[in-house]
Enzyme design. Structure first.
Site, short mmCIF file in Angstrom:
data_model
loop_
_atom_site.label_atom_id
_atom_site.label_comp_id
_atom_site.label_asym_id
_atom_site.label_seq_id
_atom_site.Cartn_x
_atom_site.Cartn_y
_atom_site.Cartn_z
N SER A 98 0.82 -1.19 0.00
CA SER A 98 0.00 0.00 0.00
C SER A 98 0.87 1.26 0.00
CB SER A 98 -0.96 -0.04 1.18
OG SER A 98 -1.96 0.94 1.06
N ASP A 192 -9.80 -3.01 -6.01
CA ASP A 192 -8.94 -2.06 -5.30
C ASP A 192 -8.78 -0.86 -6.20
OD1 ASP A 192 -6.87 -0.65 -4.09
OD2 ASP A 192 -5.50 -2.35 -3.95
N HIS A 222 -7.95 -4.72 -1.56
CA HIS A 222 -6.67 -4.11 -1.23
C HIS A 222 -5.88 -4.99 -0.26
CE1 HIS A 222 -3.93 -0.76 -0.80
NE2 HIS A 222 -4.14 -0.69 0.51
#
Length: 267
Positions: A98, A192, A222
Protein backbone atom coordinates in the site's frame (compact mmCIF):
# COMPACT_ATOMS: atom_id res chain seq x y z
CA UNK A 1 12.70 -15.93 15.65
CA UNK A 2 14.68 -13.30 17.45
CA UNK A 3 13.89 -9.61 17.32
CA UNK A 4 16.08 -6.65 18.12
CA UNK A 5 15.48 -2.95 17.75
CA UNK A 6 17.75 0.03 17.27
CA UNK A 7 17.19 3.68 16.43
CA UNK A 8 18.21 5.43 13.26
CA UNK A 9 17.70 9.21 13.17
CA UNK A 10 15.05 8.74 15.84
CA UNK A 11 13.19 5.96 13.98
CA UNK A 12 12.78 2.56 15.62
CA UNK A 13 14.22 -0.05 13.24
CA UNK A 14 13.36 -3.68 13.99
CA UNK A 15 15.36 -6.67 12.77
CA UNK A 16 13.64 -10.05 12.72
CA UNK A 17 15.97 -13.06 12.41
CA UNK A 18 15.22 -16.77 11.97
CA UNK A 19 16.51 -18.88 14.85
CA UNK A 20 16.77 -22.28 13.15
CA UNK A 21 19.11 -21.26 10.33
CA UNK A 22 21.84 -18.80 9.51
CA UNK A 23 20.12 -15.85 7.77
CA UNK A 24 20.74 -15.50 4.05
CA UNK A 25 20.63 -11.92 2.88
CA UNK A 26 17.93 -9.53 4.00
CA UNK A 27 14.62 -7.86 3.20
CA UNK A 28 13.68 -4.30 4.08
CA UNK A 29 9.90 -4.26 4.55
CA UNK A 30 7.96 -0.97 4.48
CA UNK A 31 4.52 -1.22 6.07
CA UNK A 32 1.39 0.39 4.68
CA UNK A 33 -1.32 2.40 6.37
CA UNK A 34 -2.08 5.38 4.15
CA UNK A 35 0.94 7.29 5.51
CA UNK A 36 -1.13 7.93 8.66
CA UNK A 37 -1.45 4.54 10.40
CA UNK A 38 1.17 2.59 12.32
CA UNK A 39 2.26 -0.94 11.53
CA UNK A 40 -0.44 -3.54 12.24
CA UNK A 41 -0.56 -7.17 13.36
CA UNK A 42 -1.02 -8.43 9.79
CA UNK A 43 2.25 -6.77 8.80
CA UNK A 44 4.11 -8.43 11.67
CA UNK A 45 2.67 -11.84 10.75
CA UNK A 46 3.92 -11.45 7.20
CA UNK A 47 7.33 -10.23 8.39
CA UNK A 48 7.63 -13.25 10.71
CA UNK A 49 6.66 -15.64 7.91
CA UNK A 50 9.22 -14.14 5.53
CA UNK A 51 11.97 -14.34 8.15
CA UNK A 52 11.17 -17.94 9.10
CA UNK A 53 10.44 -19.44 5.69
CA UNK A 54 12.86 -17.44 3.54
CA UNK A 55 15.48 -17.79 6.30
CA UNK A 56 16.42 -14.17 5.96
CA UNK A 57 16.74 -11.11 8.17
CA UNK A 58 13.78 -8.77 7.77
CA UNK A 59 14.39 -5.12 8.64
CA UNK A 60 11.31 -3.04 9.44
CA UNK A 61 11.69 0.74 9.82
CA UNK A 62 8.93 2.51 11.75
CA UNK A 63 8.96 5.68 9.70
CA UNK A 64 7.32 8.98 10.76
CA UNK A 65 3.76 9.44 9.60
CA UNK A 66 1.79 12.47 8.46
CA UNK A 67 2.04 15.23 9.66
CA UNK A 68 5.55 14.51 11.00
CA UNK A 69 6.82 12.57 8.00
CA UNK A 70 6.73 13.51 4.32
CA UNK A 71 7.72 11.74 1.13
CA UNK A 72 11.06 13.44 0.52
CA UNK A 73 12.55 12.77 3.94
CA UNK A 74 11.17 9.25 4.35
CA UNK A 75 11.97 7.96 0.85
CA UNK A 76 15.54 9.26 0.99
CA UNK A 77 16.03 7.79 4.47
CA UNK A 78 14.68 4.39 3.39
CA UNK A 79 17.10 4.38 0.45
CA UNK A 80 19.98 5.09 2.84
CA UNK A 81 18.76 2.35 5.18
CA UNK A 82 18.67 -0.19 2.34
CA UNK A 83 22.29 0.59 1.53
CA UNK A 84 23.31 0.18 5.17
CA UNK A 85 21.41 -3.10 5.50
CA UNK A 86 23.13 -4.43 2.40
CA UNK A 87 26.53 -3.62 3.88
CA UNK A 88 25.70 -5.55 7.06
CA UNK A 89 23.57 -8.46 5.85
CA UNK A 90 24.59 -8.88 2.22
CA UNK A 91 22.10 -9.12 -0.64
CA UNK A 92 19.04 -7.03 0.16
CA UNK A 93 15.54 -7.01 -1.33
CA UNK A 94 12.91 -4.34 -0.82
CA UNK A 95 9.20 -4.91 -0.20
CA UNK A 96 6.18 -2.93 0.90
CA UNK A 97 2.40 -2.81 0.87
CA UNK A 98 0.00 0.00 0.00
CA UNK A 99 1.60 3.30 1.10
CA UNK A 100 4.69 1.26 1.92
CA UNK A 101 4.70 0.03 -1.67
CA UNK A 102 4.90 3.63 -2.84
CA UNK A 103 7.82 4.29 -0.50
CA UNK A 104 9.56 1.08 -1.60
CA UNK A 105 9.33 1.75 -5.35
CA UNK A 106 10.30 5.40 -4.91
CA UNK A 107 13.29 4.35 -2.80
CA UNK A 108 14.33 1.83 -5.49
CA UNK A 109 14.40 4.72 -7.96
CA UNK A 110 16.49 6.86 -5.61
CA UNK A 111 18.92 3.97 -5.15
CA UNK A 112 19.25 3.63 -8.93
CA UNK A 113 19.59 7.35 -9.64
CA UNK A 114 21.68 8.59 -6.73
CA UNK A 115 23.71 5.52 -5.72
CA UNK A 116 23.87 3.36 -8.88
CA UNK A 117 22.27 0.49 -6.95
CA UNK A 118 20.01 -2.00 -8.74
CA UNK A 119 18.09 -4.20 -6.34
CA UNK A 120 17.74 -7.95 -7.06
CA UNK A 121 13.99 -7.66 -6.42
CA UNK A 122 11.41 -5.11 -5.33
CA UNK A 123 8.11 -6.65 -4.26
CA UNK A 124 4.97 -4.52 -4.08
CA UNK A 125 1.63 -5.45 -2.52
CA UNK A 126 -1.26 -3.24 -3.66
CA UNK A 127 1.06 -0.24 -4.04
CA UNK A 128 0.01 3.40 -4.25
CA UNK A 129 1.68 4.54 -7.47
CA UNK A 130 0.16 7.82 -8.70
CA UNK A 131 -0.95 10.20 -5.97
CA UNK A 132 -2.81 12.41 -8.43
CA UNK A 133 -5.59 9.76 -8.41
CA UNK A 134 -6.21 10.72 -12.04
CA UNK A 135 -6.44 7.30 -13.71
CA UNK A 136 -9.77 7.32 -15.63
CA UNK A 137 -10.44 3.70 -14.64
CA UNK A 138 -10.48 4.47 -10.90
CA UNK A 139 -14.15 5.63 -10.86
CA UNK A 140 -15.12 2.33 -12.49
CA UNK A 141 -13.43 0.34 -9.71
CA UNK A 142 -14.49 2.54 -6.78
CA UNK A 143 -18.00 1.01 -6.33
CA UNK A 144 -16.42 -2.44 -5.86
CA UNK A 145 -13.77 -1.31 -3.35
CA UNK A 146 -15.00 -1.77 0.25
CA UNK A 147 -11.80 -0.41 1.78
CA UNK A 148 -10.28 2.63 0.03
CA UNK A 149 -11.98 5.78 -1.22
CA UNK A 150 -10.55 8.46 -3.48
CA UNK A 151 -11.56 11.56 -1.43
CA UNK A 152 -9.68 10.41 1.67
CA UNK A 153 -6.78 9.17 -0.44
CA UNK A 154 -6.38 12.60 -1.97
CA UNK A 155 -6.28 14.26 1.45
CA UNK A 156 -3.64 11.86 2.78
CA UNK A 157 -1.62 12.10 -0.43
CA UNK A 158 -1.57 15.89 -0.31
CA UNK A 159 -0.26 15.86 3.25
CA UNK A 160 2.31 13.18 2.43
CA UNK A 161 3.87 14.94 -0.56
CA UNK A 162 4.87 17.93 1.58
CA UNK A 163 6.67 20.52 -0.57
CA UNK A 164 7.16 18.14 -3.49
CA UNK A 165 4.93 18.25 -6.57
CA UNK A 166 2.64 15.29 -7.03
CA UNK A 167 4.49 14.23 -10.18
CA UNK A 168 7.83 13.88 -8.36
CA UNK A 169 8.81 10.17 -8.42
CA UNK A 170 9.38 10.28 -4.67
CA UNK A 171 5.65 10.95 -4.39
CA UNK A 172 4.25 9.19 -7.47
CA UNK A 173 6.70 6.55 -8.68
CA UNK A 174 4.54 5.88 -11.74
CA UNK A 175 5.56 9.35 -12.96
CA UNK A 176 9.24 8.39 -12.94
CA UNK A 177 11.50 6.58 -15.39
CA UNK A 178 11.28 2.84 -14.74
CA UNK A 179 14.17 1.79 -16.98
CA UNK A 180 17.13 0.32 -15.13
CA UNK A 181 15.18 -0.97 -12.13
CA UNK A 182 15.73 -4.52 -10.95
CA UNK A 183 12.99 -7.17 -11.21
CA UNK A 184 9.54 -6.24 -9.89
CA UNK A 185 6.89 -8.50 -8.38
CA UNK A 186 3.47 -6.85 -8.01
CA UNK A 187 0.27 -8.08 -6.32
CA UNK A 188 -3.03 -6.26 -6.87
CA UNK A 189 -6.69 -7.11 -6.34
CA UNK A 190 -9.20 -6.15 -9.00
CA UNK A 191 -11.54 -4.65 -6.35
CA UNK A 192 -8.94 -2.06 -5.30
CA UNK A 193 -8.96 1.53 -6.54
CA UNK A 194 -5.16 1.26 -6.83
CA UNK A 195 -5.50 -1.62 -9.31
CA UNK A 196 -5.72 0.51 -12.48
CA UNK A 197 -2.38 2.11 -11.72
CA UNK A 198 -0.88 -1.33 -11.02
CA UNK A 199 -1.80 -2.27 -14.60
CA UNK A 200 -0.02 0.86 -15.84
CA UNK A 201 3.05 -0.02 -13.79
CA UNK A 202 3.10 -3.51 -15.27
CA UNK A 203 2.81 -2.25 -18.83
CA UNK A 204 5.26 0.65 -18.50
CA UNK A 205 7.84 -1.40 -16.63
CA UNK A 206 7.82 -4.14 -19.25
CA UNK A 207 8.02 -1.55 -22.03
CA UNK A 208 11.07 -0.11 -20.26
CA UNK A 209 12.74 -3.52 -20.22
CA UNK A 210 12.15 -4.26 -16.53
CA UNK A 211 11.42 -7.89 -15.62
CA UNK A 212 7.94 -7.63 -14.14
CA UNK A 213 5.83 -10.35 -12.55
CA UNK A 214 2.19 -9.35 -12.05
CA UNK A 215 -0.27 -11.26 -9.84
CA UNK A 216 -3.85 -10.04 -10.02
CA UNK A 217 -6.48 -11.27 -7.56
CA UNK A 218 -9.77 -11.40 -9.44
CA UNK A 219 -12.51 -10.09 -7.15
CA UNK A 220 -10.02 -9.49 -4.35
CA UNK A 221 -9.51 -6.38 -2.28
CA UNK A 222 -6.67 -4.11 -1.23
CA UNK A 223 -3.63 -5.90 0.29
CA UNK A 224 -5.33 -9.29 -0.07
CA UNK A 225 -2.00 -11.13 0.46
CA UNK A 226 -2.06 -9.97 4.09
CA UNK A 227 -5.51 -11.43 4.78
CA UNK A 228 -6.19 -14.78 6.54
CA UNK A 229 -7.76 -16.42 3.46
CA UNK A 230 -6.76 -19.21 1.08
CA UNK A 231 -5.95 -16.67 -1.63
CA UNK A 232 -3.92 -14.68 0.87
CA UNK A 233 -2.05 -17.82 1.90
CA UNK A 234 -1.29 -18.67 -1.74
CA UNK A 235 0.01 -15.16 -2.36
CA UNK A 236 2.21 -15.27 0.75
CA UNK A 237 3.82 -18.48 -0.48
CA UNK A 238 4.86 -16.67 -3.65
CA UNK A 239 6.05 -13.68 -1.64
CA UNK A 240 8.30 -15.86 0.51
CA UNK A 241 9.75 -17.55 -2.57
CA UNK A 242 10.49 -14.27 -4.32
CA UNK A 243 12.21 -12.89 -1.22
CA UNK A 244 14.38 -15.96 -0.69
CA UNK A 245 18.02 -15.53 -1.68
CA UNK A 246 19.03 -18.14 -4.24
CA UNK A 247 15.48 -19.37 -4.92
CA UNK A 248 14.57 -20.74 -8.34
CA UNK A 249 12.41 -17.65 -8.88
CA UNK A 250 15.55 -15.65 -9.55
CA UNK A 251 16.73 -17.70 -12.53
CA UNK A 252 16.20 -17.38 -16.29
CA UNK A 253 13.18 -19.70 -16.29
CA UNK A 254 11.36 -17.36 -13.92
CA UNK A 255 12.30 -14.34 -16.02
CA UNK A 256 10.60 -16.02 -18.98
CA UNK A 257 7.59 -17.04 -16.89
CA UNK A 258 7.11 -13.50 -15.54
CA UNK A 259 6.49 -12.14 -19.03
CA UNK A 260 2.85 -13.11 -18.48
CA UNK A 261 0.51 -12.12 -15.66
CA UNK A 262 -1.03 -14.64 -13.31
CA UNK A 263 -4.53 -14.49 -11.95
CA UNK A 264 -5.62 -15.55 -8.46
CA UNK A 265 -9.35 -16.00 -8.01
CA UNK A 266 -11.39 -15.33 -4.90
CA UNK A 267 -11.98 -18.31 -2.63
Amino acid sequence: MTVDVSRRDGWPVYRVHPVDARPRGSVVYIHGGGWVNEIAAAHWRLVAQIAAEARTTVVVPIYPLVPFGTAEAVVNAVADLVREVGEVHGEVRLAGDSAGGQIALSAAMVLRDQHSVTLPRTLLISPALDLSWSNPRIPQVQPDDPWLAVPGGRVFSDRWRGELPTEDPRVSPLAGDLAGLGPLTVFSGSHDVLNPDAHLLRDRARAAGVETEFHEGEGLVHVYPLLPTRTGEAARSIIVERLTVGSSSNGPEDAERSAASTSIRMS
